[in-house]
Each structure stands twice: as C-alpha cells, then as structure tokens.
Write a protein that holds these residues in place. Structure first.
Motif, PDB file in Angstrom:
ATOM      1  N   ILE A  11       0.853  -1.182   0.000  1.00 29.73           N
ATOM      2  CA  ILE A  11       0.000   0.000   0.000  1.00 29.73           C
ATOM      3  C   ILE A  11       0.891   1.234   0.000  1.00 29.73           C
ATOM      4  CG2 ILE A  11      -1.687   1.345   1.316  1.00 29.73           C
ATOM      5  CD1 ILE A  11      -2.825  -1.251   2.381  1.00 29.73           C
ATOM      6  N   PRO A  12       0.741   2.144  -0.971  1.00 28.61           N
ATOM      7  CA  PRO A  12       1.530   3.381  -0.931  1.00 28.61           C
ATOM      8  C   PRO A  12       1.376   4.057   0.435  1.00 28.61           C
ATOM      9  CG  PRO A  12       0.356   3.216  -3.016  1.00 28.61           C
ATOM     10  CD  PRO A  12      -0.155   2.108  -2.150  1.00 28.61           C
ATOM     11  N   TYR A  56       6.193   1.907   0.558  1.00 29.53           N
ATOM     12  CA  TYR A  56       5.000   1.071   0.684  1.00 29.53           C
ATOM     13  C   TYR A  56       4.875   0.507   2.094  1.00 29.53           C
ATOM     14  CZ  TYR A  56       4.904   0.878  -4.463  1.00 29.53           C
ATOM     15  OH  TYR A  56       4.858   1.196  -5.794  1.00 29.53           O
ATOM     16  N   VAL A  57       3.630   0.393   2.551  1.00 28.07           N
ATOM     17  CA  VAL A  57       3.350  -0.367   3.761  1.00 28.07           C
ATOM     18  C   VAL A  57       3.241  -1.831   3.363  1.00 28.07           C
ATOM     19  CG1 VAL A  57       1.756  -0.721   5.689  1.00 28.07           C
ATOM     20  CG2 VAL A  57       2.138   1.584   4.781  1.00 28.07           C
ATOM     21  N   LEU A  58       3.933  -2.693   4.105  1.00 29.37           N
ATOM     22  CA  LEU A  58       3.972  -4.118   3.779  1.00 29.37           C
ATOM     23  C   LEU A  58       2.779  -4.845   4.409  1.00 29.37           C
ATOM     24  CD1 LEU A  58       5.643  -6.393   2.459  1.00 29.37           C
ATOM     25  CD2 LEU A  58       6.807  -6.677   4.652  1.00 29.37           C
ATOM     26  N   ILE A  59       2.018  -5.532   3.567  1.00 25.49           N
ATOM     27  CA  ILE A  59       0.856  -6.321   3.989  1.00 25.49           C
ATOM     28  C   ILE A  59       1.145  -7.777   3.635  1.00 25.49           C
ATOM     29  CG2 ILE A  59      -1.636  -6.630   3.763  1.00 25.49           C
ATOM     30  CD1 ILE A  59      -0.812  -3.863   4.844  1.00 25.49           C
ATOM     31  N   VAL A  60       0.859  -8.696   4.576  1.00 22.29           N
ATOM     32  CA  VAL A  60       1.187 -10.102   4.309  1.00 22.29           C
ATOM     33  C   VAL A  60      -0.040 -10.998   4.470  1.00 22.29           C
ATOM     34  CG1 VAL A  60       3.588  -9.807   5.012  1.00 22.29           C
ATOM     35  CG2 VAL A  60       1.929 -10.637   6.678  1.00 22.29           C
ATOM     36  N   ASN A  61      -0.013 -12.060   3.681  1.00 24.68           N
ATOM     37  CA  ASN A  61      -0.945 -13.186   3.802  1.00 24.68           C
ATOM     38  C   ASN A  61      -0.057 -14.424   3.876  1.00 24.68           C
ATOM     39  OD1 ASN A  61      -3.653 -11.719   2.854  1.00 24.68           O
ATOM     40  ND2 ASN A  61      -2.008 -11.095   1.487  1.00 24.68           N
ATOM     41  N   ASN A  62      -0.230 -15.256   4.900  1.00 21.13           N
ATOM     42  CA  ASN A  62       0.729 -16.361   5.028  1.00 21.13           C
ATOM     43  C   ASN A  62       0.061 -17.675   5.390  1.00 21.13           C
ATOM     44  OD1 ASN A  62       0.241 -16.399   7.792  1.00 21.13           O
ATOM     45  ND2 ASN A  62       2.309 -15.781   8.382  1.00 21.13           N
ATOM     46  N   ASP A  82       5.563  -2.380   8.957  1.00 27.44           N
ATOM     47  CA  ASP A  82       6.809  -1.924   8.360  1.00 27.44           C
ATOM     48  C   ASP A  82       6.556  -1.252   7.020  1.00 27.44           C
ATOM     49  OD1 ASP A  82       8.973  -2.929  10.185  1.00 27.44           O
ATOM     50  OD2 ASP A  82       7.975  -4.832   9.759  1.00 27.44           O
ATOM     51  N   THR A  83       7.407  -0.270   6.703  1.00 26.06           N
ATOM     52  CA  THR A  83       7.403   0.320   5.365  1.00 26.06           C
ATOM     53  C   THR A  83       8.687  -0.082   4.646  1.00 26.06           C
ATOM     54  OG1 THR A  83       8.378   2.379   6.189  1.00 26.06           O
ATOM     55  CG2 THR A  83       5.983   2.272   6.053  1.00 26.06           C
ATOM     56  N   ILE A  84       8.546  -0.301   3.340  1.00 28.87           N
ATOM     57  CA  ILE A  84       9.685  -0.758   2.531  1.00 28.87           C
ATOM     58  C   ILE A  84       9.752   0.043   1.239  1.00 28.87           C
ATOM     59  CG2 ILE A  84       9.651  -3.089   3.533  1.00 28.87           C
ATOM     60  CD1 ILE A  84       8.489  -2.733  -0.011  1.00 28.87           C
ATOM     61  N   LYS A  85      10.907   0.004   0.590  1.00 35.35           N
ATOM     62  CA  LYS A  85      11.083   0.574  -0.742  1.00 35.35           C
ATOM     63  C   LYS A  85      11.772  -0.458  -1.611  1.00 35.35           C
ATOM     64  CE  LYS A  85      11.518   5.559   0.141  1.00 35.35           C
ATOM     65  NZ  LYS A  85      12.428   6.720   0.035  1.00 35.35           N
ATOM     66  N   PHE A  86      11.380  -0.523  -2.875  1.00 33.31           N
ATOM     67  CA  PHE A  86      12.067  -1.389  -3.827  1.00 33.31           C
ATOM     68  C   PHE A  86      13.239  -0.637  -4.430  1.00 33.31           C
ATOM     69  CE2 PHE A  86       8.024  -3.476  -3.492  1.00 33.31           C
ATOM     70  CZ  PHE A  86       8.349  -4.821  -3.550  1.00 33.31           C
TER      71      PHE A  86
END
Length: 500
Positions: free
Chosen positions: A302-303, A326-332, A343-347
């Motif tokens: 998510i931006p 981006y805000v990191l969203i997970v499905n596991n 957490d926020t991440i950047k590529f």
C-alpha cells in the motif's frame, strides 16, 4: 577445511540455483503462493466468512478480505487459544510467537507447521547464499553466537508460546547446534545483564567466527568485553569474520560497531519478523534485501501516503514501483490475511526484487502535518555524522515538543546518547536540521513559515537507553527503541537521563 564448510558449498550452490529460478519468475511465484494459500484457508472459519471458495483472482481477494491490524484478528486468536481448530488456518498452530505491540499490548502471532520452514530455512539460506557468493565457508567450522531471547516456552491454552527467537532456537539444525553459543542454559536466563555476563564467560575463550543479533545489543556485548579485557574484539576473536543482523537500520550503529571490532568485516542483513521471514541480503555488492517470493507468503503493498485513507490502493508484486514507500501487507500459511505488519519498505531493484526497510508506519512525527518518517531522520543523522566524523552514536529517538516553555515555537526534540559527542553540538544540530529540510518538504514549509523552530538535541547520560529499556522490562533480546514517536510518552521518560 572442516566437514561443515566442505558440505556447505555444494548445498549452497543448490539453494542459489533454486533461488534464481523463483526470483526470475516473480509474478508466477507469487501467484502460485496465492493459490496455495486460498486452498489452505478455504475450509477455515475465516475462509468461510470471507468467501474464499468464490475467490478466483487477486481483485476478488481485495474485495472480500480487508486489510487489518492485530486488533481485527484478536477474536480469532482467542478462539484458537480456547482449543478450536480450523480458525485462521487448517488445524492448530504449532506455536504462538509473542510480541509486544505499541497499541495492542502483547500480540500472539500464529506459526504453523507449514510456516515454520519459512523462519528456519530463510536464515539458513541467507548464510548459504553468502557462502556461494564469496566462497567463504570456514566460519561454519568455528563457534557461532546468536544473541536472542529465551527459548523457554509458556502455554496459551494448548499452544506453546514464546519469543520468535526462542522458538527458532528449538529448530537450529543439528549440524550447527554443536558449535552454537550461548548454551541452552544460558539462553534461558531472563535477566539481560546477568545473561550478558554469562554469555561473555562462555564465549571469551572460544574461537568465534560469526556473531548475530540486533546491533544495539551486540554493541553492549562488545562494550562489556572491551571493558573486561582492554582489547578490541578482533584481538579477542581473531577469526570473527561475519556479522549477521536485523531488526533495525544498521547505519547509525555501523561506525561504532566496526570501531569496537577494530576492523571491517562482512555482514548480512536479514528481515525476520514474527509474521514471517521476508527478505535477506543476497549480495555483498548490491543494495537491498532479496524479497522471498516463494516462501509461503503472498505480499501486498500500500503506498504509504495512502495508508490512512478509507480505501487505499493495494498492489501485488506485479505493480510496484522503484523508490516508492509502501506499507507491507502479508498473507501467510499460518493464517494471517491482509495483515499489516507495520513496516514500510522501498524497492531498489526489480531484477530481482530487492527492498530496503524504510521504517514503521506507526512510527512517525506529524504533530504539525510534517509526517516525518524513520528513513528521513536516519538519513539526516547519517549526513551529520559524515560531516562530523568525530561523532560516535549509541542510540537516538525523536519526539515533538508541542508546548515549550515561554514564547518559544514548537520543535522536534532529538534525544541522543553519544559514545563520542560532536565538538560543536549546535553545528551538528544545524546539519541534521538542514538535511531534514531537504528530505521532507512539509518540514521545510513549517520551518520556513515559522510554525516550527529548528530541532534541538537533548544529549543523554551514558547508558540512558539501556536504563530506560531495563525500567520497562525490555532489556536485550529482540526489543528495539522506536526511532520516532508522535507523542511525549517516551520523551518524558528519557528527559530524566539528560545531561544538564
């Protein structure tokens, strides 16, 4: 060459070949994980409530499964604690990983028999990828130290429960357990300072080659050894050649860590969390961490600027852009669905997909609309330290001062514990402020519009952060000081440790 290092090289080659295959087909890898997760979750209570059997595409999934925080799954977790099966994932979890949340108190994150390999194999593969890239494997024949939480597990209903690092300790491969330190008995010590002294007693005379842990706690281990021996770490452990870390940005700690060691050594950054092991550094020569796309986790992004909107954009790996937060969203495959890990991440690369961890979505300052994030304050601090090379940093955090005394304008207050302070504190503060103005246009506008005054540094006494964490019962293990707060709760505690 020992037997471990001898066998590691062909094993490493096999792991990297498999890694290259899924990394070369990122969208296909994630689609396969997506379909597998839907199949595993469709007959659960959650799957039935959210119509998994009718989901065919990612667009279907987004319509039927909202993004959620821990508070939104607490009722499901409670049912699992009560002994019910097939709630979030088929069967019951193997474990609950217990973690402290900033808003939810203690959180219980499920780990299943399907998800435990993600936690164990990813750490192993990070080391093997390093072996394959560098050809260095001798470190596996010597002693390896992992500074982690206690492996003692409690019970939540019928589910064994503990810190993630303690759970993982039960799954260390047999071929590594014989050269792993500290001992199980020492790892079980809850008091961090007693534990640290015991670890030093166990390791001081050993041939250490790898040390792993969160940088501030590793630094404390180094400081105690140097105080005890009067020698740099390289003289105590001459074969120490690899530092493995995660949990925080290493840059603010790098200079002090390597000065304590007395030389530069290789390092591997990892990105583990209770919700999954997401990424690790796969190259010594490239920026970023390889995002693990074939490990039982389907990612959404998510931006960051949209996250608090009513209907934020949700993207799969196919649609992300370089350099965007981006805000990191997970499905596991332990039953987390549309879950915000915070957490926020950047590529930084798409070939393969590599990321940097840029901060925490809930750790920011926006008391005046500036929305300053962790990545920005860390870059500003790093810039100032480069301009003032005499400075060595222990730890820092930032909070707003909304109502200062007198007629002063509000400001950002930086609480900093220095190992070596700047020769000119005012110039150091100005350099931080100038860099932050460059990095954040909203902060710039507030400064130039005389809504905020320039930041102020509050220098803290030695061991201030350690003593604060100890007072909160969070000394050692995997606990971290938040880099930013939008209120004064932490600041009001740290003020007690300021240098007058």
């Amino acid at each position: 060459m020992g037997i471990r290092s001898f066998l590691a090289k062909p094993f490493a080659s096999s792991v990297v070949k498999a890694q290259n295959r899924w990394a070369a087909a990122p969208v296909e890898s994630q689609n396969a994980v997506f379909q597998s997760l839907l199949a595993g979750g469709k007959d659960t209570l959650f799957g039935k409530e959210h119509g998994f059997s009718s989901i065919r595409t990612y667009e279907d999934f987004k319509r039927q499964v909202p993004v959620r925080d821990y508070e939104d799954i607490k009722s499901y977790i409670q049912q699992v604690k009560e002994g019910k099966s097939d709630i979030l994932w088929r069967g019951k979890p193997l474990y609950f990983a217990k973690t402290s949340g900033t808003t939810s108190g203690v959180k219980y994150i499920p780990i299943s028999k399907e998800s435990i390999p993600n936690h164990i194999n990813s750490a192993r593969n990070a080391l093997l990828t390093y072996v394959h890239e560098t050809g260095k494997a001798d470190f596996l024949d010597r002693k390896l130290i992992f500074l982690s939480g206690s492996p003692i597990l409690d019970m939540s209903g019928a589910i064994p429960t503990g810190r993630l690092s303690g759970i993982v300790n039960h799954h260390v491969p047999g071929y590594l357990r014989t050269n792993q330190l500290p001992s199980y008995k020492t790892n079980c010590i809850e008091d961090w300072e007693i534990k640290l002294d015991t670890i030093i007693g166990e390791t001081l005379s050993e041939d250490m080659s790898l040390i792993s842990g969160i940088p501030p706690w590793v630094q404390m281990y180094f400081d105690r050894i140097i105080a005890k021996t009067g020698k740099p770490i390289k003289d105590i452990f001459p074969n120490f050649s690899l530092f493995v870390y995660g949990g925080v940005n290493f840059e603010p700690y790098r200079a002090k860590i390597f000065e304590s060691i007395g030389k530069k050594i290789d390092s591997i950054e990892m990105f583990p969390a209770s919700e999954g092991f997401f990424a690790y550094q796969d190259k010594q020569v490239h920026e970023g961490l390889l995002l693990l796309l074939n490990s039982g986790i389907f990612y959404e992004f998510i931006p960051a600027e949209e996250f608090f909107n009513t209907n934020p954009t949700r993207l799969s790996i196919a649609d992300v852009e370089l350099g965007k937060n981006y805000v990191l969203i997970v499905n596991n495959n332990a039953g987390l669905w549309g879950y915000n890990v915070g957490d926020t991440i950047k590529f930084v690369s798409k070939n393969p997909y590599r990321i940097i961890v840029s901060g925490r979505i809930k750790h920011f300052i926006s008391a005046f609309g500036e929305h300053v994030i962790g990545e920005e304050v860390e870059k500003a601090m790093q810039y100032a330290m480069q301009k003032h090379p005499e400075v060595e940093l222990i730890e820092f955090t930032v909070a707003p001062m909304v109502t200062p005394d007198g007629d002063q304008l509000p400001y950002h207050e930086w609480f900093v514990e220095f190992a070596k302070p700047p020769q000119d504190m005012n110039a150091f503060a100005r350099d931080i402020d100038q860099k932050l103005v460059q990095l954040n246009v909203y902060y710039k506008d507030l400064i130039s519009g005389s809504i905020l005054q320039t930041l102020k540094i509050t220098a803290l006494q030695p061991d201030a952060f350690r003593n604060y964490m100890k007072s909160q019962g969070k000394l050692g293990g995997q606990n971290k000081v938040p880099r930013l707060s939008n209120d004064r709760k932490l600041a009001d505690e740290l003020v007690k440790f300021r240098i007058n």
